[in-house]
Design an enzyme around this catalytic site. Structure first.
Site, PDB file in Angstrom:
ATOM      1  N   ASP A  67      28.833  45.913  52.977  1.00  0.00           N
ATOM      2  CA  ASP A  67      28.492  47.298  53.295  1.00  0.00           C
ATOM      3  C   ASP A  67      29.548  48.288  52.809  1.00  0.00           C
ATOM      4  O   ASP A  67      30.643  47.893  52.386  1.00  0.00           O
ATOM      5  CB  ASP A  67      28.278  47.456  54.814  1.00  0.00           C
ATOM      6  CG  ASP A  67      29.323  46.720  55.643  1.00  0.00           C
ATOM      7  OD1 ASP A  67      30.430  46.463  55.121  1.00  0.00           O
ATOM      8  OD2 ASP A  67      29.049  46.398  56.799  1.00  0.00           O
ATOM      9  N   ASN A 136      28.782  44.897  69.420  1.00  0.00           N
ATOM     10  CA  ASN A 136      27.376  45.020  69.827  1.00  0.00           C
ATOM     11  C   ASN A 136      26.491  43.985  69.131  1.00  0.00           C
ATOM     12  O   ASN A 136      25.271  44.061  69.201  1.00  0.00           O
ATOM     13  CB  ASN A 136      26.866  46.438  69.557  1.00  0.00           C
ATOM     14  CG  ASN A 136      26.886  46.790  68.075  1.00  0.00           C
ATOM     15  OD1 ASN A 136      27.219  45.958  67.239  1.00  0.00           O
ATOM     16  ND2 ASN A 136      26.536  48.020  67.756  1.00  0.00           N
ATOM     17  N   HIS A 138      26.436  43.438  65.832  1.00  0.00           N
ATOM     18  CA  HIS A 138      26.030  43.728  64.452  1.00  0.00           C
ATOM     19  C   HIS A 138      26.689  42.757  63.472  1.00  0.00           C
ATOM     20  O   HIS A 138      27.788  42.255  63.694  1.00  0.00           O
ATOM     21  CB  HIS A 138      26.260  45.197  64.065  1.00  0.00           C
ATOM     22  CG  HIS A 138      27.678  45.605  63.865  1.00  0.00           C
ATOM     23  ND1 HIS A 138      28.112  46.895  64.097  1.00  0.00           N
ATOM     24  CD2 HIS A 138      28.766  44.929  63.431  1.00  0.00           C
ATOM     25  CE1 HIS A 138      29.388  46.969  63.804  1.00  0.00           C
ATOM     26  NE2 HIS A 138      29.817  45.795  63.408  1.00  0.00           N
ATOM     27  N   GLU A 143      22.715  47.091  62.945  1.00  0.00           N
ATOM     28  CA  GLU A 143      22.935  47.376  64.353  1.00  0.00           C
ATOM     29  C   GLU A 143      21.803  46.788  65.204  1.00  0.00           C
ATOM     30  O   GLU A 143      20.752  46.409  64.662  1.00  0.00           O
ATOM     31  CB  GLU A 143      22.994  48.895  64.550  1.00  0.00           C
ATOM     32  CG  GLU A 143      24.087  49.601  63.738  1.00  0.00           C
ATOM     33  CD  GLU A 143      25.482  49.476  64.342  1.00  0.00           C
ATOM     34  OE1 GLU A 143      25.773  48.446  64.995  1.00  0.00           O
ATOM     35  OE2 GLU A 143      26.285  50.407  64.165  1.00  0.00           O
TER      36      GLU A 143
HETATM   37  P1  PGA Z   1      36.198  43.896  63.333  1.00  0.00           P
HETATM   38  O1  PGA Z   1      34.678  44.302  63.130  1.00  0.00           O
HETATM   39  O2  PGA Z   1      36.423  42.779  62.366  1.00  0.00           O
HETATM   40  O3  PGA Z   1      36.975  45.120  62.935  1.00  0.00           O
HETATM   41  O4  PGA Z   1      36.352  43.504  64.745  1.00  0.00           O
HETATM   42  C1  PGA Z   1      33.733  43.294  63.069  1.00  0.00           C
HETATM   43  C2  PGA Z   1      32.439  43.902  62.608  1.00  0.00           C
HETATM   44  O5  PGA Z   1      32.204  45.085  62.922  1.00  0.00           O
HETATM   45  O6  PGA Z   1      31.675  43.211  61.939  1.00  0.00           O
END
Ligand code: PGA
Length: 244
Positions: A67, A136, A138, A143
């Site tokens: 992304d 969450n 994702h 999401e």
């Molecule tokens: P993080 O994020 O590695 O910064 O904890 C994980 C994600 O959002 O996929």
């Protein structure tokens, strides 16, 4: 699904690097799907170390990131392109023709996502997709509420995700509202998926993803439908799994 529980994120990074390096040794022209965020930084450091020590040759790999934020140029310090350049591309000496990230500033985003998907297919498809998991659930920027058949597209980030990522910006107001992301279907098309989860803030969602119902409420739960998933979690992230 194979679950590897390690004591610390550092140990997790070493384990993850071993898996990625094994993949590249078996197929030097491997196509890797890669994440950004705090989670993969240790893995990228381990890969850079292995390159420096001549333990792996990355000259034939191709990488596709999950992304990118909409509205940020490649040069922007907060862009995922810059993140990847700092943590992986520059330290590993990857050439620009080896690396791919959707452009967050494409004027025609439809054309951009089509071209991105075509480039993955032309490369032969993803051999190994590395993932983090959001608080969450994702994966990529898919999401909660995302359909499993989703493909690369523009999405709106949730408040939770923008708050979680605000630590990389000077304030939450600077965190973009939209992003381009591969869809859940693109992720599930990878031959092997390696998901990393570190820290107590991932414990509940990781448990739900692996042991709960397969549901759009937790996008990572769709990994239960994939035949070859490896999850590496540290003790903190695996706390709920260890309790049950
Ligand atoms: P993080 O994020 O590695 O910064 O904890 C994980 C994600 O959002 O996929």
């Amino acid at each position: 699904m194979k679950l590897i529980i390690v004591a610390t994120p550092e140990e997790g990074a070493v384990n993850a690097a071993e898996i990625v390096i094994k993949q590249i040794k078996a197929k030097p022209a491997s196509v890797l799907g890669l994440p950004t965020g705090g989670t993969p930084i240790g893995l990228y450091a381990q890969l850079a170390k292995a390159v420096k020590e001549k333990k792996v040759d990355l000259s034939q790999i191709k990488t596709f990131n999950l992304d990118e934020y909409c509205g940020l140029t490649k040069e922007n310090f907060q862009s995922y392109y810059t993140f990847m350049n700092i943590h992986l591309y520059a330290p590993c000496g990857l050439r620009p023709d080896q690396t791919h990230i959707p452009s967050g500033t494409a004027s025609d985003t439809e054309a951009e996502v089509r071209a991105y998907e075509t480039a993955i297919v032309t490369a032969g498809g993803l051999d190994l997709q590395v993932l983090g998991i959001g608080e969450n659930g994702h994966i990529g920027f898919n999401e909660p509420g995302t359909e499993p058949k989703s493909r690369t597209r523009v999405v709106t980030l949730t408040q939770n995700t923008r708050e979680a990522n605000a630590r990389f910006f000077s304030s939450i107001h600077e965190v973009p509202i939209h992003a381009l992301t591969m869809g859940i279907q693109n992720i599930l098309e990878a031959k092997v998926i390696l998901m990393l989860a570190f820290g107590a803030n991932k414990a509940d969602i990781l448990f739900d993803a692996l042991k709960g119902p397969i549901s759009i409420n937790n996008p990572a739960s769709f990994l239960q439908n994939h035949p070859d998933v490896i999850v590496i979690a540290d003790h903190a992230a695996a706390a709920q799994l260890l309790r049950h």
